[in-house]
Design a protein around this motif. Structure first.
Motif, short mmCIF file in Angstrom:
data_model
loop_
_atom_site.label_atom_id
_atom_site.label_comp_id
_atom_site.label_asym_id
_atom_site.label_seq_id
_atom_site.Cartn_x
_atom_site.Cartn_y
_atom_site.Cartn_z
N SER A 149 -35.44 5.90 7.08
CA SER A 149 -36.48 6.74 6.48
C SER A 149 -37.31 7.41 7.57
N ASP A 150 -37.53 6.69 8.66
CA ASP A 150 -38.28 7.22 9.79
C ASP A 150 -37.51 8.39 10.44
N GLN A 151 -36.20 8.19 10.56
CA GLN A 151 -35.34 9.21 11.15
C GLN A 151 -35.37 10.49 10.30
N ARG A 209 -28.30 5.16 10.68
CA ARG A 209 -29.39 5.13 11.65
C ARG A 209 -28.83 5.45 13.03
N TYR A 255 -35.26 1.85 14.86
CA TYR A 255 -36.06 2.58 13.86
C TYR A 255 -35.30 2.68 12.55
N ARG A 282 -37.83 11.38 8.30
CA ARG A 282 -39.16 11.99 8.43
C ARG A 282 -39.22 12.81 9.72
N LEU A 283 -38.63 12.25 10.78
CA LEU A 283 -38.57 12.99 12.05
C LEU A 283 -37.82 14.30 11.86
N THR A 305 -43.12 4.27 15.55
CA THR A 305 -42.14 4.99 14.73
C THR A 305 -41.42 6.01 15.59
N MET A 306 -40.23 6.40 15.09
CA MET A 306 -39.39 7.34 15.81
C MET A 306 -40.10 8.71 15.90
N THR A 307 -40.80 9.06 14.81
CA THR A 307 -41.48 10.36 14.76
C THR A 307 -42.59 10.42 15.82
#
Lengths: 195, 205
Positions: A158-160, A150, A155, A162-163, A31-33
């Motif tokens: 949603s991941d972005q 994005r 990624y 969250r990060l 994941t990006m995070t």
């Protein structure tokens, strides 16, 4: 973050190696995070822990070029900027030589200069550096959270987001820590206790 | 002494850092890989591989056979519940807006499936019907082989990842291919007017 516990200079290389294991690499790039807030910071810590292994003579003679830790902190900041580019994260996943550059560059150009410079940095330099870290966490976190598209092809949105939230939380945490230290911590402008 | 050395070292580090950042962002123009792909294509048009495609009508075509006309290419998958459906209706609208050059066989639209194992001719035809296909100038197709899909995605710079819901997230866009079969521009999928203008300009030259 300090130097590794006394008598354990192998901790840095061990961490470095462990992060390079394919299983660890894939898990921390899933994941990006994790990629931006766990893998890259751990690589920087591995570099920091290389401190006891650096040749003493070289560190000493370089100190004259790094008064107050300024050159080293500047180097670390610029190298960190490269790894905050969404494009760099994508490239690390797609191009083996960029991935290699990350695994070598983050420890040696972020971790090592921080370890060498931080102890020499005074109150003002540390304050400026930390203020910039906090501002960057808020700026980037805000951007990641609000961007409608994005920024990494590899990624999810949603991941972005969250990060972005995680970065805002980090910004808040460092601010609180700093505020606490300034209000109740013992700080000597010249001496051993400096932020 | 140490102050001036530190100043010198810092200036050198700053200069090197700015140079590296400039190189890493194509001169502070591309901070994401998607922008970088667009800049790269605009500056260095890319020849496309002659990979065979199977169309919704069951014919086999490739980019060499399609040369001689402008192509607007997008990547889709027919199960998409998100913006692929909008991509389809945008292409149907482009059929209207470019009706003249399409009738003259100077322009064609091409949708390529990212999901060839699911999207057979039947699914592709249904996708076109659903999107309001005007019946002329829009080809929907899938790569004839998995290797073909990989080669096409590499050539166009398309990345598709699982969206965690059984579908894909992909960098959707409208890819403009010139009559010589080269990818020359990439525009936003949600503003087909941009791709249309590009093609009309090309036709006018």
């Amino acid at each position: 973050m300090t130097v590794p516990p006394r008598g354990k200079p192998w901790l840095g290389p061990m961490l470095w190696l462990a992060l390079a294991l394919p299983a660890a690499r894939h898990a921390l790039e899933a994941t990006m995070t994790l990629h931006m807030l766990v893998q890259i910071p751990l690589l920087a810590i591995a570099g920091w822990w290389l401190r006891p292994l650096l040749p003493r003579g070289a560190v000493k003679s370089l100190a004259a070029w790094n008064r107050g830790g300024i050159s080293g902190l500047l180097l670390a900041s610029l190298a960190a900027m490269v790894w905050m580019l969404p494009r760099a994260l994508d490239a690390a996943l797609e191009e083996p030589w960029i991935e290699m550059a990350k695994f070598i560059g983050v420890p040696l150009l972020i971790g090592v200069p921080l370890a060498v410079s931080w102890p020499h940095a005074g109150f003002v330099v540390r304050g400026v550096f930390l203020a910039e870290v906090i501002a960057t966490a808020f700026r980037l976190g805000w951007l990641f959270l609000l961007a409608p598209q994005r920024w990494c092809s590899n990624y999810l949105l949603s991941d972005q987001q969250r990060l972005g939230k995680a970065m805002l939380a980090i910004g808040v945490a460092i601010s609180l820590l700093l505020a606490w230290k300034l209000m109740w911590g013992r700080i000597d402008a010249d001496g051993t206790r400096r932020l | 002494m140490s102050a001036s050395r530190t100043l010198l070292a810092s200036l050198l580090i700053l200069a090197a850092g700015i140079a590296v950042l400039a190189a890493a962002t194509d001169g502070f123009r591309a901070f994401t890989s998607e922008t970088a792909r667009r800049v790269a294509v605009r500056e260095h048009p890319r020849a496309l591989p002659p990979m065979p495609l199977q169309t919704a009508r069951g014919r086999t075509i490739d980019f060499i056979g399609l040369r001689g006309r402008w192509l607007l290419v997008d990547f889709i998958y027919t199960r998409c519940m998100a913006y692929c459906s909008v991509q389809g209706s945008e292409f149907a609208r482009l059929q209207d807006r470019l009706a003249g050059p399409i009738a003259d066989e100077r322009v064609a639209l091409l949708s390529i499936s990212l999901d060839p194992s699911h999207d057979g001719p039947e699914q592709l035809a249904a996708y076109q019907r659903r999107s309001g296909d005007r019946g002329v100038g829009w080809i929907a197709a899938r790569p004839a082989s998995p290797a073909g899909l990989e080669a096409l995605m590499r050539a166009f710079g398309v990345t598709a990842i699982s969206d965690g819901l059984g579908g894909y997230a992909h960098n959707a866009a409208i890819n403009v291919v010139d009559p010589r079969g080269r990818l020359v521009a990439i525009t936003d999928w949600y503003s087909p007017g941009e791709a249309e203008r590009y093609v009309l300009q090309g036709l006018a030259q």
